[in-house]
Design an enzyme around this catalytic site. Structure first.
Site, PDB file in Angstrom:
ATOM      1  N   PRO A 219       0.873  -1.242  -0.085  1.00 28.11           N
ATOM      2  CA  PRO A 219       0.197   0.007  -0.031  1.00 28.11           C
ATOM      3  C   PRO A 219       0.991   1.371  -0.242  1.00 28.11           C
ATOM      4  O   PRO A 219       0.395   2.244  -0.274  1.00 28.11           O
ATOM      5  CB  PRO A 219      -0.826  -0.164   1.249  1.00 28.11           C
TER       6      PRO A 219
ATOM      7  N   ASP B  20     -12.116   0.646 -23.863  1.00 24.83           N
ATOM      8  CA  ASP B  20     -12.411   0.461 -22.365  1.00 24.83           C
ATOM      9  C   ASP B  20     -12.363   1.896 -21.848  1.00 24.83           C
ATOM     10  O   ASP B  20     -11.788   2.789 -22.193  1.00 24.83           O
ATOM     11  CB  ASP B  20     -11.071  -0.168 -21.775  1.00 24.83           C
TER      12      ASP B  20
ATOM     13  N   ARG C  84      -4.975  -8.884 -20.231  1.00 22.51           N
ATOM     14  CA  ARG C  84      -6.078  -8.644 -21.464  1.00 22.51           C
ATOM     15  C   ARG C  84      -5.815  -7.593 -22.252  1.00 22.51           C
ATOM     16  O   ARG C  84      -6.027  -7.823 -23.229  1.00 22.51           O
ATOM     17  CB  ARG C  84      -7.212  -8.074 -20.505  1.00 22.51           C
TER      18      ARG C  84
ATOM     19  N   GLU D 176       1.554  -6.855   7.150  1.00 24.33           N
ATOM     20  CA  GLU D 176       2.154  -6.036   8.472  1.00 24.33           C
ATOM     21  C   GLU D 176       3.757  -5.840   8.321  1.00 24.33           C
ATOM     22  O   GLU D 176       4.234  -4.978   9.009  1.00 24.33           O
ATOM     23  CB  GLU D 176       2.094  -6.878   9.589  1.00 24.33           C
TER      24      GLU D 176
HETATM   25  N1  ADE Z   1      -0.766  -5.280   0.320  1.00 25.87           N
HETATM   26  C1  ADE Z   1      -1.665  -4.767   1.114  1.00 25.87           C
HETATM   27  N2  ADE Z   1      -2.483  -3.808   0.982  1.00 25.87           N
HETATM   28  C2  ADE Z   1      -2.038  -3.488  -0.522  1.00 25.87           C
HETATM   29  C3  ADE Z   1      -2.673  -2.656  -1.462  1.00 25.87           C
HETATM   30  N3  ADE Z   1      -3.518  -1.818  -1.356  1.00 25.87           N
HETATM   31  N4  ADE Z   1      -1.897  -2.479  -2.736  1.00 25.87           N
HETATM   32  C4  ADE Z   1      -0.915  -3.460  -2.967  1.00 25.87           C
HETATM   33  N5  ADE Z   1      -0.517  -4.633  -2.158  1.00 25.87           N
HETATM   34  C5  ADE Z   1      -1.013  -4.239  -0.864  1.00 25.87           C
END
Ligand code: ADE
Length: 236
Positions: free
Chosen positions: A89, A169, A154, A116
Site C-alpha cells: 500500500p 475501455d 488482457r 504487516e
Molecule cells: N498489500 C496490502 N495492501 C495492498 C494494497 N492496497 N496494494 C498493494 N499491495 C497491498
C-alpha cells in the site's frame, strides 16, 4: 510475456488463473505465469519465514533471507530482462496507464508479501518498483498481484479478439466508456436510443463520444483534470 510471482500462498492464485481470459491467454502461450513459494527458501526445519520486529510491536515481519534467496532463484529461471515489483500500500497507485506500460514488458516479477511487514532491507536491497492497487490495506499482496495480472494480460496482443478490443475501455482514452446496449430493443419500458439503431456509423461515433464525455463529467470529474485528457479533448 513471462510473469513470476513470489508468494507464501501460491494456492490463492489457482482459481483466478484458471478461468476466462487469464486461462485462455495461458493456453494460447501468450503469457506464462509461474508461481514460486517463498517458504521453500526457508533455511530452518520449521520453514520459518517471519519473525518478531526489532524494537517491539505487534505482528510478524518477513525475514529478508528467504525472500532474497527466492528472488535470486526465480531471476535465473529466464534470461529475459525483468521488471521487479513489490505489492504494497506504500507504492505508486496502479491505474490503466501503468497497466499499459507493464503490458509492454517481456517479463514481470511480482513479490507479494504479508502486509504487516517486509523487513526494510527487502525494499532497499531488491531496488524494486513498489505498486499499490488503492488506498486501503489488504492482508497481503496476493490479491493486488491478481488485479495487476488481470489488467495487464488482457492488453496483450491476441488475448482479446478484435470484437472486444480494449481500445474503447473506460480510461483508455481518459474517459469512462460510453453506454452499451444489446437485445431486446425494449426492456421493461426502457428503449435502446434510436441513434444506435440508425445504422449511421459517423453519428453513432459522435454520440458515443459525447456520452463518454458527459458520463465522465458526472461520475468522475477528477479524470477531466488530467492534462493529457484536456489537450486531447479540447473543444468537446
Ligand atoms: N498489500 C496490502 N495492501 C495492498 C494494497 N492496497 N496494494 C498493494 N499491495 C497491498
Amino acid at each position: 510475456m513471462r510473469i513470476d510471482i513470489l508468494t507464501l500462498f501460491p494456492e490463492m492464485f489457482e482459481s483466478p488463473l484458471s478461468y476466462s481470459i487469464l486461462s485462455r491467454a495461458q493456453d494460447k502461450a501468450i503469457v506464462d505465469i509461474v508461481l514460486t513459494n517463498i517458504r521453500d527458501f526457508a533455511t530452518d526445519s520449521y520453514k520459518k519465514v517471519d519473525d518478531k520486529p526489532y524494537g517491539g510491536g505487534p505482528g510478524m515481519i518477513m525475514m529478508p533471507g528467504p525472500v532474497f534467496d527466492c528472488f535470486e532463484y526465480v531471476q535465473k529461471l529466464s534470461p529475459e530482462k525483468d521488471r521487479v515489483i513489490i505489492l504494497t500500500p506504500q507504492g505508486q497507485k496502479f491505474n490503466q496507464e501503468k497497466a499499459n506500460q507493464l503490458s509492454k514488458e517481456k517479463r514481470l516479477i511480482l513479490i507479494a508479501g504479508k502486509y504487516e511487514g517486509f523487513d526494510e532491507r527487502i525494499r532497499i536491497g531488491l531496488d524494486a518498483e513498489q505498486i499499490s492497487i488503492g488506498d486501503y490495506v489488504l492482508s497481503g499482496g496476493e490479491l493486488a498481484a491478481m488485479v495487476i495480472i488481470d489488467a495487464v494480460v488482457r492488453l496483450l496482443t491476441g488475448v482479446l479478439g478484435d470484437e472486444d478490443s480494449p481500445k474503447d475501455d473506460s480510461f483508455s482514452s481518459g474517459l469512462l466508456e460510453y453506454p452499451q446496449y444489446t437485445r431486446p430493443e425494449v426492456f421493461r419500458d426502457m428503449k435502446v436510443p434510436d441513434i444506435l439503431l440508425s445504422g449511421d456509423h459517423k453519428k453513432i461515433a459522435e454520440w458515443r463520444h459525447q456520452q463518454a464525455v458527459e458520463r465522465t463529467k458526472k461520475l468522475r470529474p477528477d479524470l477531466l483534470k488530467n492534462e493529457n485528457f484536456r489537450s486531447e479533448h479540447a473543444g468537446d
